[in-house]
Design a protein around this motif. Structure first.
Motif, PDB file in Angstrom:
ATOM      1  N   GLY A   1       2.122   9.128 -11.754  1.00 60.20           N
ATOM      2  CA  GLY A   1       1.784   7.724 -11.579  1.00 60.20           C
ATOM      3  C   GLY A   1       0.373   7.408 -12.037  1.00 60.20           C
ATOM      4  O   GLY A   1      -0.334   8.264 -12.560  1.00 60.20           O
ATOM      5  N   PRO A   2      -0.069   6.161 -11.823  1.00 56.37           N
ATOM      6  CA  PRO A   2      -1.454   5.800 -12.154  1.00 56.37           C
ATOM      7  C   PRO A   2      -2.438   6.591 -11.295  1.00 56.37           C
ATOM      8  O   PRO A   2      -2.255   6.717 -10.083  1.00 56.37           O
TER       9      PRO A   2
ATOM     10  N   ARG B   1       4.465   0.528  -2.633  1.00 56.28           N
ATOM     11  CA  ARG B   1       4.163   1.848  -3.194  1.00 56.28           C
ATOM     12  C   ARG B   1       3.288   2.661  -2.243  1.00 56.28           C
ATOM     13  O   ARG B   1       2.547   2.121  -1.418  1.00 56.28           O
ATOM     14  N   ARG B   2       3.384   3.985  -2.415  1.00 54.41           N
ATOM     15  CA  ARG B   2       2.559   4.905  -1.620  1.00 54.41           C
ATOM     16  C   ARG B   2       1.260   5.133  -2.383  1.00 54.41           C
ATOM     17  O   ARG B   2       1.259   5.702  -3.482  1.00 54.41           O
ATOM     18  N   VAL B   3       0.166   4.670  -1.775  1.00 54.71           N
ATOM     19  CA  VAL B   3      -1.134   4.707  -2.449  1.00 54.71           C
ATOM     20  C   VAL B   3      -2.029   5.717  -1.738  1.00 54.71           C
ATOM     21  O   VAL B   3      -2.249   5.621  -0.528  1.00 54.71           O
ATOM     22  N   ALA B   4      -2.539   6.675  -2.498  1.00 50.08           N
ATOM     23  CA  ALA B   4      -3.491   7.645  -1.970  1.00 50.08           C
ATOM     24  C   ALA B   4      -4.892   7.225  -2.382  1.00 50.08           C
ATOM     25  O   ALA B   4      -5.168   7.035  -3.564  1.00 50.08           O
ATOM     26  N   VAL B   5      -5.776   7.077  -1.402  1.00 49.92           N
ATOM     27  CA  VAL B   5      -7.163   6.724  -1.663  1.00 49.92           C
ATOM     28  C   VAL B   5      -8.021   7.926  -1.287  1.00 49.92           C
ATOM     29  O   VAL B   5      -8.035   8.349  -0.131  1.00 49.92           O
TER      30      VAL B   5
ATOM     31  N   VAL C   1       0.555   6.266  -6.451  1.00 49.97           N
ATOM     32  CA  VAL C   1      -0.691   5.832  -7.076  1.00 49.97           C
ATOM     33  C   VAL C   1      -1.836   6.596  -6.417  1.00 49.97           C
ATOM     34  O   VAL C   1      -1.828   6.798  -5.200  1.00 49.97           O
ATOM     35  N   VAL C   2      -2.830   7.008  -7.200  1.00 48.66           N
ATOM     36  CA  VAL C   2      -4.021   7.664  -6.655  1.00 48.66           C
ATOM     37  C   VAL C   2      -5.258   6.879  -7.085  1.00 48.66           C
ATOM     38  O   VAL C   2      -5.451   6.620  -8.278  1.00 48.66           O
TER      39      VAL C   2
END
Length: 642
Positions: free
Chosen positions: A286-287, A303-307, A477-478
């Motif tokens: 992903g992005p 969406r599952r977003v990793a920060v 997304v990361v």
């Protein structure tokens, strides 16, 4: 003033009464407005103390008196008073704030309030014709570059600004991620020579801040001097000609050269993203991007977003995206101290904006109250007390009270979630890292669709973030909220000085040093705005530091023209002594506490970014240059002048 009676009465209901009392005193000359029962309570913490601690009947008397005075002035029945003399300013502020503001702040506060311009940033007897032979290159059209260009334009010094982006604004054009905003009070975050009274928030968000700097570029006539999509790749000093030969790369990739008298770098420290080298980043499906390269075409819905990271950027992004994302995973490297701030998410009431825009002196007094409250006041509490009995958790008794205050806020926000409390409670002294403002951070962590992960990130595969405990966390997304290469100053260009050595030869990768953060030995006519050891870690506005540096540099340029100086280079011994003073001061401050890591220090542990001095001290040091600290090269006589 255009406000009618009813409009003014309504606006006065939103007044900051400690500020309004200073306006009353100015208009009436009556000292009773600074004595009991009109002495405000002490302004505490990050609060504005809008009601001054007064009972309702006293508030009403203050507003009614202000209404009478202001309508008389509006209607031509009362003259506009002169601003207070510099010597009176700190006394006025001391009453307004409920604590002593030292007298040495008077002249600087007057300049910050715009009561008078800096008299030293002027030609001695009108602009000399010799100024035509000077040409200055300004690198960067962010807040510092615009302030520099505005000063050069006012002096009539020919100059060119180059900007690698497509617009002005610098860090605010580059960092437009969701939730981006300032953590300095907005009414401080503007030029003293171009205040913006109409801010809509006490802590503005990125679009409004960028709009201010775009307006500044237009209002001050700077845009025509800017070459956009242009970078400096090389700058080399020509000793024989006493000029810099600069290589520029334009928007189409072609290069050209420019010969200039001086180079002023305004590139700042928050420009080069710090991207950790983690295995598998190139395999993630992903992005995956740094926060400063946000893709606004990306839809996060569901969406599952990793920060990655929990610093200032992350704490702005996560609350801003939590409602849209299906799930947010927050990977914490180090817990952060977070301060409650009642104004952080608050909009400026329409009535308060009217007072700031239309009432004489109201905006100026409000601004300089913030200077004391958010700038130098805190520094005294950040010195390490060698006799303090709890050095592992704080640096002195006052710092320990900060710790208790921030901890109570954290516990109140998290309630019975002791599992989260243990994860997010720092074990190092408050202010050892940049203090953060609570914009709903703790409450966001309480959401069922937000998860805090405290194990270190070790890498990626196509659909997961890997952590040191062997965990594999699904993500679509990361976002790398991992900060900037703050110690690698001017790393984007090669600058070769008088000896032939480059800045990198002198500084290495992360040990920048300068005198007053502005001049470097072996590099004549090279000036830095936002250079090493100028960032204010104890609070305050970078705009203030910028204006101090720009004024100092402008005075050096004036002296070059008026005194017939072709080149000036700061002496090595002067610079070494100044940096020794900085290092010694930092050894006694919180940022070198052995239990703390932060982006202010380089790999050897030396504080490179922060100033250990009060803002008023930097203002005083940069007020008038001492040319005895420079090697001076006389200019060749001008044949045309003979």
């Amino acid at each position: 003033m255009t406000a009618g009676d009813d409009e003014l009465r309504t606006a006065l209901e939103s007044a900051n009464l400690p500020t309004l009392l200073l306006v009353l005193e100015r208009f009436t000359g009556d000292p009773r407005w600074l004595a009991d029962p009109y002495r405000p309570s002490r302004t505490k913490g990050l609060d504005d103390n809008d009601d001054g601690g007064f009972p309702p009947e006293v508030r009403d008397r203050i507003r009614e008196a202000a209404f009478t005075v202001l309508t008389e002035w509006r209607d031509g029945r009362r003259a506009l008073p002169e601003p207070p003399p510099d010597s009176a300013i700190t006394g006025l502020l001391s009453v307004s704030l409920g604590e002593t503001v030292p007298p040495e702040y008077g002249p600087g506060m007057a300049a910050e309030a715009g009561f008078h311009p800096r008299p030293e940033v002027r030609w001695t007897a009108g602009r000399p014709a010799a100024a035509d032979r000077m040409h200055v290159l300004v690198v960067g059209a962010g807040p510092s570059g615009l302030a520099t260009a505005a000063t050069l334009r006012e002096l009539g010094i020919p100059h060119t600004v180059v900007e690698r982006g497509g617009d002005v604004g610098g860090v605010w054009a580059q960092n437009d991620y969701p939730g981006a905003g300032v953590d300095t009070p907005t009414h401080l975050y503007s030029y003293s020579f171009l205040p913006r009274p109409g801010w809509t928030r006490y802590y503005a968000k990125q679009p409004e801040i960028l709009g201010y700097f775009r307006h500044a570029a237009d209002e001050l006539g700077i845009r025509p001097t800017v070459r956009f999509h242009t970078t400096v790749t090389d700058a080399e000093w020509d000793e024989a000609a006493a000029r810099w030969d600069v290589t520029l790369r334009g928007p189409d990739g072609t290069t050209d050269r420019m010969r200039v008298t001086a180079v002023i770098s305004c590139v700042g420290v928050l420009t080069e993203p710090s991207v950790p080298e983690l295995p598998g980043a190139d395999t993630f499906a992903g992005p995956l991007f740094h926060s400063s390269r946000w893709d606004h075409a990306l839809d996060l819905t569901g969406r599952r977003v990793a920060v990655i990271g929990t610093g200032a950027t992350s704490q702005q992004i996560v609350p801003a995206i939590a409602d849209a994302a299906g799930r947010v995973l927050v990977f914490q490297r180090t817990p952060q101290w977070v301060a409650p701030n009642p104004n952080y998410r608050r909009e400026v009431p329409e009535g308060a904006r009217l007072l700031l825009e239309q009432v004489p002196y109201y905006g100026a007094f409000y601004r300089i109250r913030l200077v004391w409250q958010f700038q130098d006041k805190l520094l005294a509490t950040l010195h390490r007390d060698p006799g303090w009995e709890h050095p592992e958790r704080s640096v002195n008794a006052a710092n320990d009270r900060h710790r208790a205050f921030f901890t109570r806020h954290l516990e109140a926000e998290l309630g019975d979630r002791t599992d989260l409390r243990d994860k997010v409670l720092p074990d190092y002294p408050p202010y050892g890292k940049r203090i953060l403002m609570d914009n709903g951070w703790f409450r966001t962590l309480l959401r069922d669709d937000v998860e805090l992960v405290t194990d270190a990130v070790t890498g990626f595969d196509a659909h997961h973030v890997h952590t040191a405990d062997g965990g594999r966390h699904e993500a679509d997304v990361v976002v790398l909220a991992t900060g900037f290469r703050t110690s690698a100053m001017l790393a984007s260009m090669r600058v070769r000085g008088r000896s032939g050595a480059t800045l990198r030869d002198h500084w290495g990768d992360d040990d920048a040093r300068a005198h007053l953060g502005t001049t470097v030995p072996d590099f004549p006519n090279l000036f830095l705005v936002g250079g090493p050891n100028t960032f204010l870690g104890h609070g305050g506005s970078t705009i203030h530091v910028t204006e101090c540096s720009v004024a100092y540099i402008a005075q050096l340029l004036i002296r070059m023209v008026e005194d017939g100086i072709a080149a000036l280079e700061v002496r090595e011994d002067v610079t070494a002594a100044y940096n020794a003073e900085i290092d010694a001061a930092h050894e006694g401050l919180v940022w070198t506490h052995p239990g703390t890591t932060n982006w202010f220090r380089n790999r050897a542990g030396r504080v490179v970014a922060l100033s250990p001095f009060r803002g008023v001290d930097f203002w005083a040091r940069t007020r008038t240059p001492d040319l005895a600290g420079f090697h001076l090269t006389p200019a060749e006589p001008d044949p045309a002048a003979g």
